[in-house]
Scaffold this motif. Structure first.
Motif, short mmCIF file in Angstrom:
data_model
loop_
_atom_site.label_atom_id
_atom_site.label_comp_id
_atom_site.label_asym_id
_atom_site.label_seq_id
_atom_site.Cartn_x
_atom_site.Cartn_y
_atom_site.Cartn_z
N GLN A 155 -2.49 9.37 61.02
CA GLN A 155 -3.60 10.10 60.40
C GLN A 155 -4.77 8.97 60.13
OE1 GLN A 155 -4.15 13.50 60.20
NE2 GLN A 155 -2.06 13.20 61.17
N SER A 156 -4.66 7.58 60.48
CA SER A 156 -5.70 6.64 60.50
C SER A 156 -6.55 6.82 61.90
CB SER A 156 -5.24 5.45 60.22
OG SER A 156 -4.63 5.03 58.82
N ALA A 157 -7.87 6.43 61.57
CA ALA A 157 -8.73 6.95 62.76
C ALA A 157 -10.12 6.14 62.53
CB ALA A 157 -8.94 8.44 62.74
N ILE A 158 -10.51 6.20 63.66
CA ILE A 158 -12.29 6.00 63.61
C ILE A 158 -12.86 7.51 64.02
CG2 ILE A 158 -14.10 4.79 64.74
CD1 ILE A 158 -12.17 2.58 65.23
N TYR A 159 -13.92 7.88 63.17
CA TYR A 159 -14.34 9.27 63.59
C TYR A 159 -15.95 9.03 63.44
CZ TYR A 159 -15.09 10.02 58.90
OH TYR A 159 -15.24 9.84 57.36
N GLN A 160 -16.44 9.98 64.21
CA GLN A 160 -17.96 10.33 63.96
C GLN A 160 -18.06 11.90 63.66
OE1 GLN A 160 -21.95 10.41 66.41
NE2 GLN A 160 -20.62 8.72 66.78
N GLN A 161 -18.89 12.21 62.59
CA GLN A 161 -19.20 13.40 62.06
C GLN A 161 -20.70 13.95 62.37
OE1 GLN A 161 -18.77 15.06 57.96
NE2 GLN A 161 -16.93 16.12 58.94
N LEU A 162 -20.53 15.12 62.93
CA LEU A 162 -21.91 15.59 63.42
C LEU A 162 -22.36 16.75 62.43
CD1 LEU A 162 -21.29 14.28 65.99
CD2 LEU A 162 -22.64 15.76 67.07
N LYS A 163 -23.24 16.76 61.56
CA LYS A 163 -23.66 17.86 60.47
C LYS A 163 -24.37 18.64 61.15
CE LYS A 163 -21.21 16.31 57.05
NZ LYS A 163 -21.71 15.57 55.80
N LEU A 164 -24.21 19.91 61.05
CA LEU A 164 -24.75 20.98 61.74
C LEU A 164 -25.97 21.57 60.95
CD1 LEU A 164 -22.01 22.69 63.81
CD2 LEU A 164 -22.99 20.73 64.21
N THR A 165 -25.63 21.47 59.54
CA THR A 165 -26.64 22.19 58.55
C THR A 165 -27.76 21.37 58.40
OG1 THR A 165 -25.48 20.84 56.84
CG2 THR A 165 -24.77 23.12 57.25
N THR A 166 -27.82 20.12 58.47
CA THR A 166 -29.03 19.27 58.59
C THR A 166 -29.71 18.27 59.80
OG1 THR A 166 -27.59 17.44 57.59
CG2 THR A 166 -28.78 18.85 56.15
N ASP A 167 -28.78 18.43 60.85
CA ASP A 167 -28.94 17.52 61.91
C ASP A 167 -28.76 18.15 63.29
OD1 ASP A 167 -29.80 15.12 62.41
OD2 ASP A 167 -27.99 14.06 62.57
N ASN A 168 -27.56 18.22 63.84
CA ASN A 168 -27.41 18.81 65.07
C ASN A 168 -27.08 20.12 64.93
OD1 ASN A 168 -25.71 16.09 64.60
ND2 ASN A 168 -26.35 15.86 66.53
N ALA A 169 -27.63 20.79 66.08
CA ALA A 169 -27.63 22.24 66.21
C ALA A 169 -26.56 22.71 67.36
CB ALA A 169 -28.90 22.89 66.46
N LEU A 170 -25.23 22.85 67.14
CA LEU A 170 -23.99 23.09 68.04
C LEU A 170 -23.25 24.33 67.64
CD1 LEU A 170 -23.07 19.28 68.53
CD2 LEU A 170 -24.25 20.73 70.08
N GLN A 171 -24.15 25.17 66.76
CA GLN A 171 -23.21 26.35 66.31
C GLN A 171 -23.17 27.22 67.56
OE1 GLN A 171 -25.79 24.94 64.78
NE2 GLN A 171 -25.51 25.02 62.32
N GLY A 172 -22.13 27.77 67.60
CA GLY A 172 -21.89 28.86 68.97
C GLY A 172 -21.75 28.08 70.20
N LYS A 173 -21.57 27.03 70.38
CA LYS A 173 -21.54 26.01 71.87
C LYS A 173 -19.98 25.78 72.01
CE LYS A 173 -25.91 25.95 72.95
NZ LYS A 173 -26.37 26.54 74.15
N THR A 174 -19.62 25.62 73.10
CA THR A 174 -18.41 25.12 73.66
C THR A 174 -18.58 23.69 73.72
OG1 THR A 174 -17.80 27.20 74.86
CG2 THR A 174 -16.78 25.37 75.45
N LEU A 175 -17.53 23.05 73.36
CA LEU A 175 -17.59 21.67 73.44
C LEU A 175 -16.52 20.97 73.99
CD1 LEU A 175 -19.22 20.90 69.86
CD2 LEU A 175 -20.30 20.69 71.89
N VAL A 176 -16.43 19.78 74.72
CA VAL A 176 -15.41 18.97 75.06
C VAL A 176 -15.55 17.49 74.93
CG1 VAL A 176 -16.26 18.86 77.36
CG2 VAL A 176 -13.49 18.78 76.89
N PHE A 177 -14.44 16.62 74.44
CA PHE A 177 -14.76 15.43 74.09
C PHE A 177 -13.79 14.47 74.91
CE2 PHE A 177 -13.33 12.03 70.88
CZ PHE A 177 -14.28 11.32 71.10
N SER A 178 -14.33 13.44 75.42
CA SER A 178 -13.35 12.63 76.26
C SER A 178 -14.13 11.06 75.56
CB SER A 178 -13.82 12.65 77.64
OG SER A 178 -15.34 12.24 77.91
#
Lengths: 118, 408
Positions: B179-202
């Motif tokens: 469970q240890s990790a390096i992560y990045q979080q995008l806050k949709l309430t104040t910053d990024n607007a990704l609600q309703g979008k399909t996303l894929v991560f590589s």
């Protein structure tokens, strides 16, 4: 990041981290104060906290700045114990009043999506 | 549909024999006979060749649908498939006819992450070892249980494509159970607007010793019906490999999207590079941003000024008493939210005196900060003249710094 409260241990003792410097320590919550305007009045939107190790200082906005959860809780705890310099909350008011006042300030500063406390 | 009936010499020709031919030529329903599949066993000749000797248009083939509209046409203009034209090396398609699902990974698309290439390390090159600490800009350490994790900037020539720097993780598995990790979080309430979008991560990784099952990546959001998906673990490989998560649909009421690199086995050097979060169901190859754009994204969340002794830090200050001056610190980039300001100890700063000397500070703090500028107040023991202008400079021993940090 900043100098911030990692643990609100008690009314007389908070644990502080200065994470960018990799150190921290214990402070008296009474040393955490609102900033002063040029006219000498306290500004309820900002508080200053000093690192007990290196004397670096962080000025946190009520919205949360670098550490939203810790900073918002710091403002709430301060308002509940000491009131707010604007006079809307005074010492001895119900805790919910202090929290609602801080939430109002957070909404005004960064918008309603910024509040992270439960 | 019956085949044509052969008429032998001397046979009486019946009307139906002739009508079958006429009907077939006229396209009467049930009268035509399909052209038989041409069977050849020839390595050099085509089974069917059609040539129009007219040189200008070379109209060789025209196949229509039942409604008379074009199905296939081959002439001097190329091959037309009704709404798709292939002319020489050029393929023309109707506008908006290629969906995201049809795209190849080499079709560049906007990366939603900040510092996906791990190129910007404004806080320093590490090593970073503390739970919750930032390492590369916008990337945070999550250290669980008795695990240890040390992250540093990997030197030039890290071996990946489209990259100068990478993050190098030295991980020791304790009780963290992967469970240890390096992560990045995008806050949709104040910053990024990704609600309703399909996303894929590589993301690309290189694991020392070609060890398998050391790391995998995660993509998740919150909200109603939120999904939390992982890539497969890395395989044994001596080179970089790209890990890809399944796609997720971000709920309309989501407040955050998180991408992470998890560590499940002890390894001395796990190089992490080229993280890419794109809209759509198909992953896209990482395309490095122009460095100015890459830095500008990072400055939206963090910026700092470091100065040696006597170097100017903020100009345009004004003393308003013998012991205090205020100045405006214009931030390089508008921040995502109102930032926290962090300063070195007050005695690391000074006000520039009327004679050009230092009036060393006793304390410093921000005030009335906005997302685009900050007011700074420096207090000194005495020596300022109310109304005089002054500058904020670094004071002996000269380790002054100022940081503005906004984490949405």
């Amino acid at each position: 990041m900043s100098v911030y409260v990692a643990d609100f241990t008690s009314d007389t003792e908070w644990q502080v981290l200065h994470d960018e410097a990799g150190h921290g320590g214990t402070i008296d919550p009474a040393t955490v104060k609102h900033t002063l305007n040029i006219d000498g009045t306290e500004n309820h939107n900002f508080m200053v906290i000093a690192c007990p190790v290196c004397d670096s200082v962080s000025t946190h906005p009520v919205g949360g700045g670098a550490q939203p959860a810790s900073v918002q809780q710091m403002f709430v705890t301060h308002a509940q114990t000491s009131g707010c310099p604007c006079g809307q909350v005074v010492e001895g008011d119900p805790d919910a009043l202090g929290e609602s006042h801080i939430r109002l300030l957070v909404n005004r500063m960064d918008g309603p999506g910024r509040w992270v406390l439960g | 549909m019956s085949p044509f009936v052969r008429v032998n010499p001397g046979d009486l020709i019946q009307a139906q024999n002739l009508n079958q031919v006429v009907g077939s030529l006229n396209g009467t329903s049930g009268q035509g006979v399909a052209i038989a599949q041409t069977s050849v066993n020839d390595a050099s000749n085509y089974a069917l060749s059609v040539q129009n000797l007219e040189a200008t248009n070379s109209r060789a083939l025209n196949v229509l649908k039942s409604d008379g509209t074009l199905l296939i046409r081959a002439d001097v203009n190329g091959v037309n498939l009704g709404n798709t034209t292939i002319t020489g090396p050029t393929l023309s398609l109707p506008a908006a006819s290629i969906t995201n699902a049809e795209l190849g990974p080499d079709v560049a698309r906007a990366n939603q992450l900040t510092n996906g290439g791990f190129e910007i390390w404004q806080r320093g090159n590490g090593p970073y070892t503390t739970q919750g600490a930032y390492c590369a800009d916008r990337w945070i350490l999550q250290i669980m249980g008795t695990d240890t994790l040390s992250v540093s900037r990997s030197g030039a020539g890290n071996g990946d494509v489209g990259s100068i720097w990478a993050a190098a993780a030295n991980f020791t598995l304790g009780s963290g159970a992967g469970q240890s990790a390096i992560y990045q979080q995008l806050k949709l309430t104040t910053d990024n607007a990704l609600q309703g979008k399909t996303l894929v991560f590589s993301l690309r990784v290189l694991v020392s010793g070609s060890a398998a099952n050391v790391t995998r990546i995660e993509l998740k959001s919150d909200g109603t019906g939120a999904q939390d998906v992982f890539s497969p673990f890395n395989i044994a490989s001596a080179g970089y490999q790209t890990l890809v998560t399944p796609a997720i649909n971000v709920p309309g009421n989501a407040t955050a999207v998180t991408v992470a690199v998890y560590f499940a086995a002890t390894n001395s050097t796990i190089l992490i590079d080229n993280a890419n979060l794109v809209v759509g169901s198909q992953p896209a190859n990482y395309v490095p941003l122009h460095p100015a754009d890459d830095l500008a994204r990072c400055l939206r969340y963090y910026e700092r000024i470091d100065a040696a002794n006597n170097q100017a830090m903020v100009s345009g200050g004004q003393a308003y008493s013998v012991s205090a001056m205020t100045m405006n610190w214009p931030l390089k980039v508008i921040k995502a939210v109102v930032p926290t300001l962090t300063f070195a100890a007050g005695n690391q700063f000074a006000a520039l005196s009327a004679a050009g000397g230092q009036i060393v500070g006793t304390s410093i703090a921000g005030a009335n900060t906005g997302s685009d500028r900050a007011s700074v107040t420096l207090n000194v023991a005495s020596g300022l003249v109310a109304g005089n202008a002054s500058n904020l400079i670094a004071a002996n021993p000269g380790t002054a710094y100022m940081i503005a940090e906004a984490n949405p």
